[in-house]
Design a protein around this motif. Structure first.
Motif, PDB file in Angstrom:
ATOM      1  N   GLU A   1       6.150   1.456 -14.879  1.00  0.00           N
ATOM      2  CA  GLU A   1       5.379   0.731 -15.860  1.00  0.00           C
ATOM      3  C   GLU A   1       6.491   0.038 -16.588  1.00  0.00           C
ATOM      4  O   GLU A   1       7.717   0.026 -16.726  1.00  0.00           O
ATOM      5  CB  GLU A   1       5.216   1.770 -17.068  1.00  0.00           C
ATOM      6  N   GLY A   2       5.969  -1.374 -17.280  1.00  0.00           N
ATOM      7  CA  GLY A   2       7.122  -2.120 -17.750  1.00  0.00           C
ATOM      8  C   GLY A   2       7.337  -3.225 -16.786  1.00  0.00           C
ATOM      9  O   GLY A   2       8.274  -4.360 -17.343  1.00  0.00           O
ATOM     10  N   ILE A   3       7.440  -3.051 -15.648  1.00  0.00           N
ATOM     11  CA  ILE A   3       7.521  -4.447 -14.756  1.00  0.00           C
ATOM     12  C   ILE A   3       6.328  -5.210 -14.767  1.00  0.00           C
ATOM     13  O   ILE A   3       5.018  -5.084 -14.584  1.00  0.00           O
ATOM     14  CB  ILE A   3       7.550  -3.887 -13.207  1.00  0.00           C
ATOM     15  N   GLY A   4       6.492  -6.555 -15.461  1.00  0.00           N
ATOM     16  CA  GLY A   4       5.538  -7.453 -15.759  1.00  0.00           C
ATOM     17  C   GLY A   4       4.735  -7.903 -14.805  1.00  0.00           C
ATOM     18  O   GLY A   4       3.772  -8.385 -14.871  1.00  0.00           O
ATOM     19  N   ASN A   5       5.288  -8.113 -13.596  1.00  0.00           N
ATOM     20  CA  ASN A   5       4.632  -8.933 -12.472  1.00  0.00           C
ATOM     21  C   ASN A   5       4.092  -7.697 -11.375  1.00  0.00           C
ATOM     22  O   ASN A   5       4.012  -8.267 -10.140  1.00  0.00           O
ATOM     23  CB  ASN A   5       5.812  -9.852 -11.745  1.00  0.00           C
ATOM     24  N   PHE A   6       3.955  -6.610 -11.833  1.00  0.00           N
ATOM     25  CA  PHE A   6       3.507  -5.352 -10.922  1.00  0.00           C
ATOM     26  C   PHE A   6       2.233  -5.099 -11.526  1.00  0.00           C
ATOM     27  O   PHE A   6       1.989  -4.941 -12.719  1.00  0.00           O
ATOM     28  CB  PHE A   6       4.360  -4.386 -11.008  1.00  0.00           C
TER      29      PHE A   6
ATOM     30  N   THR B   1       0.932  -1.031  -0.104  1.00  0.00           N
ATOM     31  CA  THR B   1       0.033  -0.174   0.115  1.00  0.00           C
ATOM     32  C   THR B   1       0.852   1.301  -0.084  1.00  0.00           C
ATOM     33  O   THR B   1       2.002   0.988   0.448  1.00  0.00           O
ATOM     34  CB  THR B   1      -0.908   0.126   1.130  1.00  0.00           C
ATOM     35  N   GLY B   2       0.290   2.164  -0.641  1.00  0.00           N
ATOM     36  CA  GLY B   2       1.178   3.600  -0.732  1.00  0.00           C
ATOM     37  C   GLY B   2       2.130   3.413  -1.906  1.00  0.00           C
ATOM     38  O   GLY B   2       3.180   3.712  -1.914  1.00  0.00           O
ATOM     39  N   ALA B   3       1.581   2.792  -2.983  1.00  0.00           N
ATOM     40  CA  ALA B   3       2.513   2.301  -4.043  1.00  0.00           C
ATOM     41  C   ALA B   3       2.916   3.492  -4.697  1.00  0.00           C
ATOM     42  O   ALA B   3       4.137   3.252  -5.454  1.00  0.00           O
ATOM     43  CB  ALA B   3       1.773   1.346  -4.927  1.00  0.00           C
ATOM     44  N   ALA B   4       2.494   4.542  -4.901  1.00  0.00           N
ATOM     45  CA  ALA B   4       2.661   5.775  -5.394  1.00  0.00           C
ATOM     46  C   ALA B   4       3.534   6.813  -4.555  1.00  0.00           C
ATOM     47  O   ALA B   4       4.096   8.106  -5.235  1.00  0.00           O
ATOM     48  CB  ALA B   4       1.753   6.648  -6.270  1.00  0.00           C
ATOM     49  N   GLY B   5       3.997   6.439  -3.232  1.00  0.00           N
ATOM     50  CA  GLY B   5       4.759   7.117  -2.398  1.00  0.00           C
ATOM     51  C   GLY B   5       6.082   6.745  -2.502  1.00  0.00           C
ATOM     52  O   GLY B   5       6.712   5.969  -3.306  1.00  0.00           O
ATOM     53  N   PHE B   6       6.979   7.500  -1.716  1.00  0.00           N
ATOM     54  CA  PHE B   6       8.406   7.569  -1.811  1.00  0.00           C
ATOM     55  C   PHE B   6       8.666   6.178  -1.687  1.00  0.00           C
ATOM     56  O   PHE B   6       9.521   5.523  -2.602  1.00  0.00           O
ATOM     57  CB  PHE B   6       8.863   8.554  -1.134  1.00  0.00           C
ATOM     58  N   ILE B   7       8.570   5.765  -0.547  1.00  0.00           N
ATOM     59  CA  ILE B   7       9.091   4.528   0.092  1.00  0.00           C
ATOM     60  C   ILE B   7       8.547   3.337  -0.887  1.00  0.00           C
ATOM     61  O   ILE B   7       9.180   2.369  -1.205  1.00  0.00           O
ATOM     62  CB  ILE B   7       9.119   4.106   1.296  1.00  0.00           C
ATOM     63  N   GLY B   8       7.165   3.323  -1.123  1.00  0.00           N
ATOM     64  CA  GLY B   8       6.241   2.449  -1.731  1.00  0.00           C
ATOM     65  C   GLY B   8       6.930   2.168  -3.111  1.00  0.00           C
ATOM     66  O   GLY B   8       7.364   0.956  -3.621  1.00  0.00           O
ATOM     67  N   HIS B   9       7.110   3.234  -3.873  1.00  0.00           N
ATOM     68  CA  HIS B   9       7.787   3.049  -5.390  1.00  0.00           C
ATOM     69  C   HIS B   9       9.242   2.269  -5.237  1.00  0.00           C
ATOM     70  O   HIS B   9       9.441   1.431  -6.067  1.00  0.00           O
ATOM     71  CB  HIS B   9       7.758   4.544  -5.840  1.00  0.00           C
TER      72      HIS B   9
ATOM     73  N   LYS C   1      10.205  -1.539  -6.943  1.00  0.00           N
ATOM     74  CA  LYS C   1      11.288  -1.799  -8.091  1.00  0.00           C
ATOM     75  C   LYS C   1      12.404  -2.935  -7.481  1.00  0.00           C
ATOM     76  O   LYS C   1      12.752  -3.567  -8.186  1.00  0.00           O
ATOM     77  CB  LYS C   1      12.156  -0.433  -8.146  1.00  0.00           C
ATOM     78  N   GLN C   2      12.538  -2.917  -6.257  1.00  0.00           N
ATOM     79  CA  GLN C   2      13.405  -3.919  -5.826  1.00  0.00           C
ATOM     80  C   GLN C   2      12.838  -5.204  -5.506  1.00  0.00           C
ATOM     81  O   GLN C   2      13.192  -6.355  -5.796  1.00  0.00           O
ATOM     82  CB  GLN C   2      13.821  -3.507  -4.325  1.00  0.00           C
ATOM     83  N   LEU C   3      11.530  -5.379  -5.115  1.00  0.00           N
ATOM     84  CA  LEU C   3      10.814  -6.565  -4.697  1.00  0.00           C
ATOM     85  C   LEU C   3      10.234  -7.276  -5.848  1.00  0.00           C
ATOM     86  O   LEU C   3      10.273  -8.598  -5.814  1.00  0.00           O
ATOM     87  CB  LEU C   3       9.331  -6.089  -3.926  1.00  0.00           C
ATOM     88  N   SER C   4      10.114  -6.664  -6.914  1.00  0.00           N
ATOM     89  CA  SER C   4       9.694  -7.169  -8.362  1.00  0.00           C
ATOM     90  C   SER C   4      10.550  -8.099  -8.770  1.00  0.00           C
ATOM     91  O   SER C   4      10.134  -8.661  -9.635  1.00  0.00           O
ATOM     92  CB  SER C   4       9.136  -6.006  -9.153  1.00  0.00           C
ATOM     93  N   ALA C   5      11.840  -8.096  -8.404  1.00  0.00           N
ATOM     94  CA  ALA C   5      12.697  -8.801  -9.059  1.00  0.00           C
ATOM     95  C   ALA C   5      12.692 -10.143  -8.303  1.00  0.00           C
ATOM     96  O   ALA C   5      13.342 -11.049  -9.098  1.00  0.00           O
ATOM     97  CB  ALA C   5      14.138  -8.043  -8.839  1.00  0.00           C
ATOM     98  N   THR C   6      12.038 -10.307  -7.352  1.00  0.00           N
ATOM     99  CA  THR C   6      12.248 -11.748  -6.697  1.00  0.00           C
ATOM    100  C   THR C   6      10.589 -12.118  -6.453  1.00  0.00           C
ATOM    101  O   THR C   6      10.754 -13.441  -6.295  1.00  0.00           O
ATOM    102  CB  THR C   6      12.860 -11.743  -5.403  1.00  0.00           C
TER     103      THR C   6
END
Length: 319
Positions: free
Chosen positions: A50-55, A6-14, A18-23
């Motif tokens: 955008e472009g992160i396939g599993n997000f 939650t808070g995906a458009a926020g500073f820490i969420g963003h 990016k980091q978590l989508s790799a795993t």
């Protein structure tokens, strides 16, 4: 692992997405895109994802329990990371109801959804603000935090108590994250690094409260994300726990300003002011507990972090 942030458009969420989508197998992010600060920056963060396939991004408000339950029913999460909140100490003086709705009602809806859809693990954002005016430094998670001096801090303390209750009653593993003055690229416009950089580059004065006699445990975003990821991936933690995530070495406000001056190559015009209501003179994180639990060791110092932020700021605003 399927994760909700939650808070995906926020500073820490963003940054975390990016980091978590790799795993992770699948990351779902939700945000209500409120106008507490420039919504264009929030949309820009989402465009950067955008472009992160599993997000998958869903625009939703935590206060809307029905929509939240539909999201949980559809995705069946293995873990939830609740970063959505109405942030800011000073804003809470003028808009207290926004904090109760987002930080208390919204968090209750998250807890209920975790309970009803058998989510085993919940990480959630708390804050260094819970330490209030404590003179006992560095701030330790073992010390009492029963005297908050802002409504924002009170709502974060309430979150910790609510999480403890749900962990005890329903067996949800809850992990509280007491963040200490997070800064870095894509940061919030209401935070010191952003405000000072903007004003200095525009040749405008900066407001320096308590006549500069303040210090903060400034923590770079990459170090924050490292700590969160380590906790997310760690097995065997207690059913209910709270950790400080800071740098562990406070920096005086004037040294912080000098770091921004060095990074911009310009001199700040300081407008010295008294202390603001709800503010504190110092923050300083004792991070030993996080080191013992997951080996957390922050590495980015303010001079380096300021240089990285100013580089991003110039690029983002085409200066």
């Amino acid at each position: 692992m399927k994760v909700l942030i939650t808070g995906a458009a926020g500073f820490i969420g963003h940054a975390l997405i990016k980091q978590l989508s790799a795993t992770a197998e699948h990351v779902v992010g939700i945000d209500n895109i409120n106008d507490y600060y420039d919504v264009e920056l929030k949309h820009a963060r989402l465009r950067d994802l955008e472009g992160i396939g599993n997000f998958t991004f869903i625009r939703a408000d935590l206060v809307d329990a029905e929509v939240l339950n539909q999201i949980f029913a559809t995705h069946r999460f293995d873990c939830v990371i609740n970063l959505a909140a109405q942030a800011g100490v000073r804003y809470s003086l003028d808009n207290p109801k926004a904090y109760v709705q987002s930080n208390v009602v919204g968090f209750l809806n998250i807890l209920e959804a975790c309970r009803n859809f058998a989510v085993p693990k919940l990480l959630y954002a708390s804050s260094s603000s819970v330490y209030g005016l404590s003179k006992d430094v560095p701030f330790s998670t073992r010390q009492s935090v029963d005297c908050p001096i802002s409504l924002y801090a009170a709502t974060k303390k309430a979150n910790e108590l609510m999480a403890h209750t749900y962990s005890h009653l329903y067996g949800i593993q809850t992990i509280g994250l007491r963040f200490f003055t997070v800064y870095g690229p894509w940061g919030r416009p209401d935070m010191a690094m952003f405000k000072f950089t903007k004003a200095i580059l525009e040749g405008k004065p900066i407001d320096v409260y308590n006549h500069g006699q303040l210090s903060r445990d400034f923590t770079y975003i990459d170090d924050i994300i490292s700590g969160v990821m380590r906790l997310l991936e760690k097995d065997g933690l207690e059913a209910n726990s709270v950790f400080n995530i800071g740098h562990g070495s406070p920096v005086s406000l004037m040294d912080f300003i000098r770091a921004v001056e060095s990074a911009t190559g310009m001199t700040a015009n300081c407008n010295y002011l008294p202390m603001q209501p709800g503010d504190v003179e110092q923050t300083w994180a004792d991070t030993q507990g996080l080191f013992d639990a997951v080996g957390y060791t922050p590495s980015v110092k303010v001079a380096e972090g300021a240089a990285r932020f100013v580089e991003w700021y110039r690029a983002y605003y085409k200066i």
